[in-house]
Design a protein around this motif. Structure first.
Motif, mmCIF file in Angstrom:
data_model
loop_
_atom_site.group_PDB
_atom_site.id
_atom_site.type_symbol
_atom_site.label_atom_id
_atom_site.label_comp_id
_atom_site.label_asym_id
_atom_site.label_seq_id
_atom_site.Cartn_x
_atom_site.Cartn_y
_atom_site.Cartn_z
ATOM 1 N N VAL A 138 4.172 -8.909 -6.374
ATOM 2 C CA VAL A 138 4.973 -8.373 -5.277
ATOM 3 C C VAL A 138 4.660 -6.895 -5.063
ATOM 4 C CG1 VAL A 138 7.331 -7.932 -4.490
ATOM 5 C CG2 VAL A 138 6.789 -10.068 -5.676
ATOM 6 N N GLU A 139 4.543 -6.138 -6.159
ATOM 7 C CA GLU A 139 4.221 -4.720 -6.030
ATOM 8 C C GLU A 139 2.839 -4.521 -5.416
ATOM 9 O OE1 GLU A 139 4.596 -2.971 -9.833
ATOM 10 O OE2 GLU A 139 6.788 -2.886 -9.782
ATOM 11 N N PHE A 140 1.872 -5.356 -5.791
ATOM 12 C CA PHE A 140 0.535 -5.244 -5.216
ATOM 13 C C PHE A 140 0.558 -5.512 -3.720
ATOM 14 C CE2 PHE A 140 -3.451 -7.335 -3.965
ATOM 15 C CZ PHE A 140 -4.346 -6.308 -4.224
ATOM 16 N N LEU A 141 1.250 -6.569 -3.309
ATOM 17 C CA LEU A 141 1.336 -6.882 -1.884
ATOM 18 C C LEU A 141 2.099 -5.792 -1.124
ATOM 19 C CD1 LEU A 141 2.090 -10.723 -2.034
ATOM 20 C CD2 LEU A 141 -0.083 -9.609 -1.480
ATOM 21 N N GLU A 142 3.152 -5.273 -1.761
ATOM 22 C CA GLU A 142 3.927 -4.215 -1.113
ATOM 23 C C GLU A 142 3.093 -2.945 -0.922
ATOM 24 O OE1 GLU A 142 8.150 -1.790 -1.760
ATOM 25 O OE2 GLU A 142 7.431 -3.246 -3.235
ATOM 26 N N SER A 143 2.369 -2.540 -1.953
ATOM 27 C CA SER A 143 1.526 -1.348 -1.838
ATOM 28 C C SER A 143 0.400 -1.560 -0.832
ATOM 29 C CB SER A 143 0.949 -0.984 -3.207
ATOM 30 O OG SER A 143 0.149 -2.041 -3.714
ATOM 31 N N GLY A 145 0.537 -3.553 1.814
ATOM 32 C CA GLY A 145 1.146 -3.479 3.137
ATOM 33 C C GLY A 145 1.437 -2.052 3.571
ATOM 34 N N LYS A 146 1.946 -1.244 2.639
ATOM 35 C CA LYS A 146 2.198 0.164 2.965
ATOM 36 C C LYS A 146 0.909 0.887 3.295
ATOM 37 C CE LYS A 146 6.441 0.734 0.248
ATOM 38 N NZ LYS A 146 7.080 1.436 -0.903
ATOM 39 N N ALA A 147 -0.160 0.580 2.551
ATOM 40 C CA ALA A 147 -1.448 1.224 2.828
ATOM 41 C C ALA A 147 -1.959 0.847 4.216
ATOM 42 C CB ALA A 147 -2.467 0.836 1.758
ATOM 43 N N MET A 148 -1.795 -0.421 4.607
ATOM 44 C CA MET A 148 -2.239 -0.847 5.940
ATOM 45 C C MET A 148 -1.433 -0.148 7.038
ATOM 46 S SD MET A 148 -4.772 -2.903 5.501
ATOM 47 C CE MET A 148 -5.214 -1.839 4.130
ATOM 48 N N VAL A 149 -0.133 -0.023 6.821
ATOM 49 C CA VAL A 149 0.701 0.673 7.807
ATOM 50 C C VAL A 149 0.307 2.146 7.905
ATOM 51 C CG1 VAL A 149 3.068 1.373 8.357
ATOM 52 C CG2 VAL A 149 2.615 -0.935 7.553
ATOM 53 N N ASP A 150 0.021 2.770 6.761
ATOM 54 C CA ASP A 150 -0.410 4.175 6.780
ATOM 55 C C ASP A 150 -1.739 4.342 7.507
ATOM 56 O OD1 ASP A 150 1.835 4.908 5.369
ATOM 57 O OD2 ASP A 150 0.846 4.856 3.410
ATOM 58 N N ILE A 151 -2.658 3.410 7.304
ATOM 59 C CA ILE A 151 -3.942 3.475 8.000
ATOM 60 C C ILE A 151 -3.737 3.343 9.510
ATOM 61 C CG2 ILE A 151 -6.132 2.269 8.349
ATOM 62 C CD1 ILE A 151 -6.112 1.603 5.368
ATOM 63 N N LYS A 152 -2.866 2.415 9.898
ATOM 64 C CA LYS A 152 -2.582 2.249 11.332
ATOM 65 C C LYS A 152 -1.979 3.519 11.921
ATOM 66 C CE LYS A 152 1.179 1.048 12.899
ATOM 67 N NZ LYS A 152 2.499 0.486 13.252
ATOM 68 N N ASN A 153 -1.023 4.109 11.214
ATOM 69 C CA ASN A 153 -0.395 5.346 11.705
ATOM 70 C C ASN A 153 -1.402 6.496 11.776
ATOM 71 O OD1 ASN A 153 2.061 4.014 11.886
ATOM 72 N ND2 ASN A 153 2.715 4.631 9.838
#
Length: 401
Positions: A138-143, A145-153
């Motif tokens: 879960v932590e791996f998937l969460e991190s 997902g956050k990395a993908m959102v940061d890249i998009k931003n």
């Protein structure tokens, strides 16, 4: 009950000495107890706000610790000013007395007093923090997902910066260009002139090291002369521009992020907005223009110094005479070899500048945030430079350039 009787008598004596029985001075804060037979009345008078409660905090808490009656009525009708600080003292007393089995009543004709106490009564005394059980997946998937959102931003912010630079600089055919050439020249001096010595020294050493290592392994095949071809093509097509861009990303990119971030921390960016200027066109546009000009110039110097380093190593280590080195180098390279490396430089400079600007505008209000963004800018810029070099390599291979 001894503390209660002694302190009640002391408070009454103090009130009588001041000429009042039930009410102190208007700007004072006091509490005293009236014995009312079966129940006792705690009367609060004066200013029970954050400016005055510190004067009675200790005695008020001691009163609650020493009180042993079965019931108590709290009267706040003669309070002149009341806020959360005073209400919390009362709420703390009520909770302590109720925990000892004492019945506590409240008297007040002011609705705001009761509303404030009711609001504090809903606050739990000891709120238990519920910790979520962590799982690696879960932590791996969460991190991720956050990395993908940061890249998009970051991509959206980068496009916004590029668009704001073009619009803010009036880069349209119907309007006059308003680029601040003085600022561009100043940043060009900082990036190219002051950064040239370290780039030249690095390129000289890299050229010499590549030549020595190539000659060391090629001599087993009797092909030491091919060291000139290898070094010339490798330096001009890949190593020269790549290492120069990495040096510029670490030196100029970090400086750019720190400058923009520190100005943002001191609210200088907000000041530019207030006076009607576009901060991106004032702060970022001149720096990126200077960077796009500086990186190709530094690449030319780096290529030259790398060839010079290879020239001396070939003479000292391999024994290739200057005439042979120059003639073999002329047959190994042509203009396409030189320009294949120089074409990459402006694009790498643009990427470095945009990444540094993105991290600069994301700086918060702390020094920790500034340091974290500067580090992130250098890492991201170097990664993007290497990625762009790989994309150019694939593109050149596709068009057979």
């Amino acid at each position: 009950m001894s503390w209660f009787k002694k302190n009640t008598a002391k408070l009454k004596a103090k009130s009588q000495a001041s000429g009042t029985t039930n009410r102190p001075a208007v700007h004072d804060i006091q509490f005293f107890v009236d014995n009312g037979g079966s129940t006792n009345i705690l009367r609060l008078v004066g200013f029970w706000d954050i400016k005055h409660v510190a004067a009675v905090d200790f005695d008020f808490n001691a009163f609650g610790q020493g009180y042993s009656g079965k019931s108590l009525t709290i009267d706040t009708q003669k309070i002149e000013r009341f806020d959360t600080a005073g209400a919390w003292l009362i709420e703390r007393l009520m909770r302590h007395l109720k925990s000892k089995g004492c019945t506590v009543n409240f008297i007040s004709h002011i609705a705001e007093h009761q509303k404030l106490l009711n609001a504090l009564a809903d606050v739990p005394e000891n709120k238990e923090v519920q910790t979520r059980q962590s799982y690696f997946g879960v932590e791996f998937l969460e991190s991720t997902g956050k990395a993908m959102v940061d890249i998009k931003n970051d991509c959206i912010l980068g496009l916004h910066i590029i668009g704001s630079m073009l619009r803010g600089s009036q880069m349209k055919s119907s309007k006059k260009i308003r680029t601040q050439f003085t600022s561009v020249i100043f940043h060009l001096y900082k990036m190219a002139v002051t950064g040239a010595p370290i780039v030249l020294l690095m390129s000289l050493l890299i050229g010499g090291i590549i030549t020595q290592q190539s000659a060391f392994y090629l001599k087993y095949f009797g092909a030491e002369l091919w060291t000139v071809d290898l070094v010339g093509i490798l330096v001009l097509r890949e190593i020269g521009v790549l290492l120069t861009a990495i040096m510029v990303a670490g030196r100029t990119g970090s400086s750019m992020t720190a400058e923009i971030g520190s100005m943002k921390m001191r609210e200088e960016v907000d000041a530019l907005t207030v006076i009607g200027l576009n901060p991106i066109s004032v702060l970022i546009w001149p720096r990126i223009i200077a960077l796009v000009i500086a990186l190709p110039l530094l690449t030319i110097l780096a290529n030259f110094m790398a060839i010079v380093g290879a020239f001396f190593i070939c003479q000292i280590y391999v024994g290739i005479v200057p005439e042979t080195f120059i003639s073999h180098l002329r047959t190994a390279i042509d203009l396409s070899t030189i320009f294949s490396g120089l074409i990459k430089a402006p694009f790498m400079a643009l990427v470095i500048g945009v990444v540094a600007a993105i991290e600069g505008v994301k700086v918060g209000g702390s020094a920790e945030s500034l340091g974290r963004r500067v580090t992130s800018a250098v890492v991201k810029a170097i990664f993007m430079v290497i990625l762009m070099d790989g994309l150019f390599a694939i593109f050149y291979a596709t068009i057979e350039y």
